[in-house]
Design an enzyme around this catalytic site. Structure first.
Site: not given
Ligand code: IVH
Length: 720
Positions: A57, A105, A138, A140, A142, A248, A336, A441, A444, A459, A465
């Site tokens: 609410d 870790l 387990e 890791k 991210d 974890y 890793k 460029c 342009c 440019c 441009c």
């Protein structure tokens, strides 16, 4: 929607009335009632265990309030509840000192590192090689870590990791996450549950699609999106984001959760937390590595990002004995995944033109999957990078240059933009020619120039441009600049290239509504636009006619003038007209006003030159003047220094602060007229020493400079 006090004194949400049916008067009355109800709900929520509004609410009323404010911006109250969620933005989040530090870790990258980990543990515990030792394995995740504190089974606060000792109080944000229980049955009296907040792949894709349709920021990866979503001052924004939580680990406990990691995590699951189903227990290094390979093989199909695997000693008695080094536990390690690499074909090199005219080369690749993400572009940075050398002329990629039609190795690590790691010269076609960086460029046709000492070709087309024009406008409406609701990059591109709308420079944004009523443009008849959305946009633009000096200066997108510099300059000159006079004077005479400009802290020759040249360039000046006639430019707020004991004093903060972040402490001090320096010198007047203040405090002592602690500092500035 009406909400009324029932006989029990509760406020109930009863019925809906469409916001677009409200009259101005009704809107005003309802906003007043909402401000009152929400203010009381806030006080109740923070001070009582049983707030009178349910969370949903409460959210519904806030959303209602927001919708009415969007439709009737002129009716927005000074005490509007939408400005009031949690602490105001400038103050950021309150701090929470973790009862048990939140550590990180140590990493392992290969089999030898994993063996070392096992050996160290056995040595430490005095276990023989042949004695079996059980580990959990387990994924890791991210994401970003979060600590949830429950007392008597109720969630009392949630904190980010912060520096490991002190985190940010994100309780209200965490409460919006669907799989975090607010109440737990049969929990220990004190229970801190730790885990990872993340966004799944498909939710991430949906979120980015929504963001891009709304013209809002598109996130680079799920972790960034999750971190941004959790750390929102406006809890409604967090609530709209598809955050999830994996548990974890734990922090403070009034009683143990079990004898092993496996038992403890199973308890967390019984409390209602999501735990990771890929967790296994393994007894040998071979089986650890086998499960690592198994998880890595599933990586792309898991539906959420992981960046490795975590091994933890299963026996909690052993974990206790092993304990911690300064920032990492001895009983766990993160194995890793290697940086992700893939070979693909370089189809083309495109040149993109940025706001300041910088030509940025982009590699267009044959799409290739790198760790579950399809990559079709990679940055090539600049001319030197393509040629195989860095800004100092030293070789990169062993000096191999990059040519169109080469086979290139793409490198993607975490949220880093894909890069080219290597080139396969054995596959290079004989006809492949070295890339010649364009000297004009591509947008342009103006000449491009590369100045001495600059790695970038630019440019020189400036206002003629179109690419620069669009990019400047995108910057102009961006969040830290004019921040116009509903006017994002998509809309800017459409408005710029639509001949009738012809939004070519900032002033055109502010004449859009007028041109529309004269039926010159009729935005409402265009694809994706209706009467209401056009009216909303015009209202949002209207709201920004009144703008602060600092924001305006930053929004102009003058090269080298970033947000901080723009604000410093604005604070120095205070008034826009006086600033323009001074800048003109600085350009023509290079006399006293030039010196004044350079004396502003943070303004150097390069920035000053860029600033005065922008104002002296006839085309730019005309655009600035056209814009300013559309605006009311508010004077920069002069720091409140009356009675401030630190006005004009140079203050240094050192060590870690408990109550606020460094950035916030600095901003607060500057608002009180203090100059905040990063290092101690004879010019330092005062040092505020937080936890762990080391050499700086010592140096201050040697120099006889006053040193106070954080509490003294707050006491000193409290009354101001
Ligand atoms: S255990 C005492 N388990 O990785 C350390 N951490 O690089 C407790 N992380 O800060 C952490 N998945 O944010 C643990 N399954 C997992 C994890 C995990 C992700 C994060 C966590 C930690 C970081 C360290």
């Amino acid at each position: 929607m009406t909400y009324e006090r029932s006989t029990k004194g509760l406020i109930t949400v009863a019925q809906n009335r469409a916001v677009n049916k409200l009259t101005l008067e009704e809107a005003s009355t309802e906003l007043a009632r909402l401000a009152d109800v929400l203010a009381r709900a806030n006080i109740d929520y923070h001070q009582k265990d049983a707030p009178f509004l349910s969370d949903s609410d409460y959210d519904a009323l806030r959303i209602r309030n927001h919708e009415i404010e969007v439709r009737f911006p002129q009716m927005k109250r000074g005490d509007s509840p939408s400005e009031k969620i949690g602490a105001p933005l400038s103050e950021g989040f309150a701090k929470i000192v973790h009862a048990v530090p939140m550590l990180s870790l140590a990493n392992a990258f290969n089999k030898a590192d994993v063996s070392d980990f096992d050996e160290r543990i056995r040595r430490y515990l005095g276990l023989k090689q042949d004695l079996s030792l059980s580990y959990t394995v387990e994924p890791k995740i991210d994401g970003l870590s979060l600590s949830l504190r429950y007392e008597q089974g109720r969630l009392v606060h949630a904190a980010t990791r912060g520096d490991g000792q002190v985190g940010e109080n994100v309780t209200e944000n965490a409460k919006t996450i669907g799989n975090i229980p607010h109440v737990i049955a049969n929990a220990p009296e004190i229970l801190e549950v730790r885990g990872e907040v993340y966004i799944g792949h498909s939710d991430f894709a949906d979120l980015n699609e929504r963001q891009s349709i709304e013209g809002s920021k598109v996130f680079a990866n799920p972790r960034n999106a999750a971190a941004g979503a959790l750390r929102q001052i406006d809890v409604r924004v967090t609530a709209e984001r598809p955050l999830q939580f994996f548990a974890y680990a734990w922090g403070e406990l009034s009683e143990p959760l079990g004898n092993t990691q496996t038992e403890a995590v199973a308890r967390l699951a019984a409390f209602g937390f999501q735990i990771n189903s890929l967790t296994e227990t393994c007894q040998t290094i071979e089986s650890l590595l086998a499960h690592y390979n198994n998880i890595e093989a599933q990586r792309a199909s898991l539906g959420y990002d992981i960046d490795g695997v975590v091994y933890k000693v299963n026996d909690l008695g052993y974990q206790r004995r092993l304990g911690f080094r300064s920032t990492t536990p001895r009983w766990a390690v993160a194995h890793k995944f290697p940086a992700e690499l893939a070979w693909t074909y370089l189809e083309a090199i495109d040149i993109q033109v940025g706001r300041t005219g910088a030509l940025s080369p982009v590699a267009r690749l044959k799409p290739v999957t790198v760790g579950g993400v399809v990559v079709s572009n990679a940055t090539l940075h600049n001319e030197d990078y393509i040629l195989g050398r860095d800004s100092n002329g030293s070789a990169i990629r062993d000096g191999k240059d990059i040519r169109i039609s080469d086979w290139v190795q793409i490198y993607r690590a975490g949220d880093v933009i894909p890069k080219i790691a290597d080139v396969d010269l054995s596959k290079r076609k004989v006809e492949a020619e070295a890339f010649v960086f364009p000297s004009s460029c591509p947008e342009c046709g103006s000449i491009a120039a590369r100045e001495e000492g600059d790695a970038v070709w630019r440019c020189v087309g400036g206002f003629i441009c179109p690419a620069q024009g669009v990019e400047r406008l995108k910057h102009f409406v961006s969040r830290k600049a004019f921040d116009i609701d509903g006017l994002g990059t998509k809309q800017i591109e459409m408005f710029f290239y639509d001949d009738a709308l012809a939004v070519k420079e900032p002033a055109d944004i502010f004449t859009l509504a007028k041109r529309d009523t004269q039926n010159l443009t009729s935005l409402k008849n265009r694809d994706g636009w209706g009467e209401r959305s056009a009216a909303n946009l015009f209202a949002a633009i209207e709201e920004r006619r009144n703008i602060g000096f600092g924001r305006l200066l930053f929004a102009l997108g003058i090269r080298h003038v970033g947000e901080a510099a723009a604000n410093l300059i604005a604070t120095h000159y205070t008034n826009w007209d006086e600033f323009v006079l001074a800048i003109d004077e600085a350009f023509t005479s290079k006399g006293a006003e030039w010196g004044t400009l350079l004396a502003i802290e943070g303004v150097g020759e390069v920035m000053a030159t860029s600033l005065v040249s922008a104002f002296a360039s006839p085309l730019e000046r005309r655009a600035i003047n056209r814009l300013v006639t559309q605006l009311e430019v508010r004077d920069a707020e002069v720091p409140k220094i009356e009675g401030s004991p630190v006005a004009g004093k140079t203050v240094v903060f050192t060590g870690s602060l408990k109550k606020m972040s460094r950035a916030e402490a600095k901003a607060r001090a500057e608002n009180l007229g203090a100059k905040v320096a990063g290092s101690i010198s004879t010019k330092t007047d005062l040092v505020v020493a937080g936890i762990g203040a080391g050499s700086k405090a010592k140096k201050a002592q040697d120099l006889g400079i006053a040193i106070i602690d954080e509490d003294d500092w707050f006491q000193m500035i409290e009354a101001l």
